[in-house]
Design an enzyme around this catalytic site. Structure first.
Site, short mmCIF file in Angstrom:
data_model
loop_
_atom_site.label_atom_id
_atom_site.label_comp_id
_atom_site.label_asym_id
_atom_site.label_seq_id
_atom_site.Cartn_x
_atom_site.Cartn_y
_atom_site.Cartn_z
N CYS A 134 5.94 9.58 -20.65
CA CYS A 134 4.80 10.43 -20.96
C CYS A 134 3.46 10.45 -20.02
O CYS A 134 3.30 9.19 -19.69
CB CYS A 134 4.54 9.57 -22.27
N GLY B 142 10.70 -5.64 -6.40
CA GLY B 142 11.49 -4.65 -5.95
C GLY B 142 10.68 -3.43 -5.39
O GLY B 142 11.11 -2.71 -4.20
N THR B 143 9.68 -2.98 -5.83
CA THR B 143 8.77 -2.11 -5.41
C THR B 143 8.31 -2.50 -4.18
O THR B 143 8.56 -1.46 -3.28
CB THR B 143 7.61 -1.83 -6.40
N THR C 157 0.65 -16.19 1.71
CA THR C 157 1.33 -17.52 1.31
C THR C 157 2.34 -17.32 0.28
O THR C 157 2.27 -16.66 -0.79
CB THR C 157 0.10 -18.34 0.62
N GLN D 26 19.05 -2.67 -9.56
CA GLN D 26 19.59 -2.58 -10.69
C GLN D 26 20.98 -3.26 -10.53
O GLN D 26 21.70 -3.61 -11.37
CB GLN D 26 19.76 -1.25 -11.39
N SER E 71 15.32 -7.51 -7.01
CA SER E 71 13.95 -7.93 -7.83
C SER E 71 14.43 -8.97 -8.91
O SER E 71 15.45 -8.54 -9.66
CB SER E 71 13.37 -6.75 -8.35
#
Ligand code: PLP
Length: 393
Positions: free
Chosen positions: A332, A73-74, A244, A186, A206
């Site tokens: 974090c 997805g990125t 590929t 999503q 994704s």
């Protein structure tokens, strides 16, 4: 871990459906040819890949040539946004390409836009959202400029589950002939992906969010939308993405999407039942708690909350100790915990945003899982609050 796992982090990723694994397996060992090779082993792979492309295109209601298979997805988000912005720069259609986006996007979108602004002389407008995370179509209309080359607004939010009025937003862009991209990562497992009905020009998916493998995605790109390939090399994927093709994973993505679309309405009804019982139960049992995201216009599997006087990380660790996998919007960093940019954009105060929890249901979850969360979560929150110097008691 001696307790059985209750997995409630389906927005992060899902287990691969065994039927998807079965569909993929022959393409590792029996049909291993390079789809670009002219011999019969290559042609076998090429045929499987083009059948997959046709099947996906049918599910999205587009032309197979409009599907670009990617690695995730990125990558699809990067290709859509950077690809369109840099194509506009290259073609010199405007002096400084202008992009409009929202403040609640996944970093795959927001960091791409930020980089374009910082390094590639693009302008970026980030629209506001309301308390539920919704973008107002009038705000979009007013943000459009003569140099706007792309609008990118996500279909459904990964942290709070809010579903945008994508068809309406895309309609605003279309009326001004501006390409509209939506990150549908999503939405892939539960929402309408008919690009004609949605009216979008670019859409990212994704596979690992809907019981397919990690490491494969796709970009739908309407024919005629100028797109500069980000990866150069061979002429794969119609010259839009060199490299590929990963045939077993493309077959897996396609099978997973087919399975997601079969019986989707029934599964959504089942998940909404579980979700709403979970939400009502949590809000009933835990004081100083509130739902984040839209109360009804939200993903069927998504329950997200903020709890005052606690840290999300603490909740996750104690839930994990009970065998329950959840997630928090906070990330974090080396020294401190950053509050979620999604929650702060929705007006949640920073100190409250720290106490966020996201529970996302999936195919294997049952009523018993919801009961278990409702049993263990209230004492966990209480325990953490008892340790907090800020808790008024
Ligand atoms: N966009 C959204 C909304 C997501 O939730 C995610 C993953 O969490 C991505 C993009 C990135 O997808 P991938 O993990 O396939 O790179």
């Amino acid at each position: 871990m001696d307790r059985p796992t209750i997995y409630l982090d389906h927005a992060a990723t899902t287990a691969v459906d065994p039927r998807v694994v079965d569909a993929m397996l022959p393409y590792f060992t029996a049909y291993y040819g390079n789809p670009s090779s002219v011999h019969h082993k290559g042609r076998e792979s090429q045929k499987a890949m083009e059948e997959a492309r046709r099947a996906v295109a049918e599910m999205l209601n587009c032309d197979p040539r409009e599907i670009v298979f990617t690695s995730c997805g990125t990558e699809s988000d990067n290709l859509a946004i950077r690809g369109v912005a840099l194509a506009a720069r290259h073609r010199k259609v405007v002096e400084r390409p202008h992009i409009i986006t929202s403040p609640i996007e996944h970093h795959a979108v927001s960091h791409t836009c930020e980089q374009l602004a910082k390094l590639f002389d693009c302008e970026v407008t980030v629209l506001p959202v309301d308390e539920y995370g919704l973008v107002n179509p009038t705000d979009l209309e007013q943000a459009i400029r003569p140099n706007t080359v792309l609008v990118s607004i996500m279909y459904a939010n990964n942290e709070v589950g809010t579903i945008q009025t994508i068809a309406e937003l895309a309609g605003v862009a279309r009326a001004r002939r501006i390409p509209f991209h939506t990150d549908a990562v999503q939405a892939g497992g539960s929402l309408d992906l008919n690009v004609y009905r949605l009216g979008v020009d670019l859409l990212s998916l994704s596979a690992h969010k809907f019981y397919g493998p990690k490491g494969v995605g796709l970009l739908y790109r309407r024919q005629g939308v100028p797109l500069l390939p980000l990866q150069t090399g061979g002429s794969h994927e119609g010259n839009r993405r060199a490299g590929t093709e990963n045939v077993p994973y493309i077959v897996g993505l396609t099978k997973a999407l087919e399975l997601a679309q079969t019986g989707q309405a029934e599964e959504n009804v089942r998940l909404v039942g579980l979700r709403d019982r979970l939400i009502a139960g949590v809000l009933e049992r835990i004081p100083h708690a509130r739902l984040t995201g839209h109360p009804t216009q939200r993903l069927s599997n998504s329950a997200s909350f903020v709890f005052e006087y606690v840290e999300g990380e603490g909740i996750l660790l104690l839930l994990d100790h009970e065998g329950i996998c959840g997630s928090s919007g906070s990330a974090c960093t080396s020294a401190e915990i950053e509050p979620s940019h999604v929650l702060t954009a929705m007006g949640v105060p920073v100190e409250v945003a720290h106490g966020s929890l996201r529970l996302t249901l999936g195919r294997e979850n049952t009523d018993a899982d919801v009961d278990r969360v409702l049993e263990v979560l209230p004492p966990i929150i209480q325990r953490l609050r008892d340790m907090s110097p800020l808790y008024p008691g």
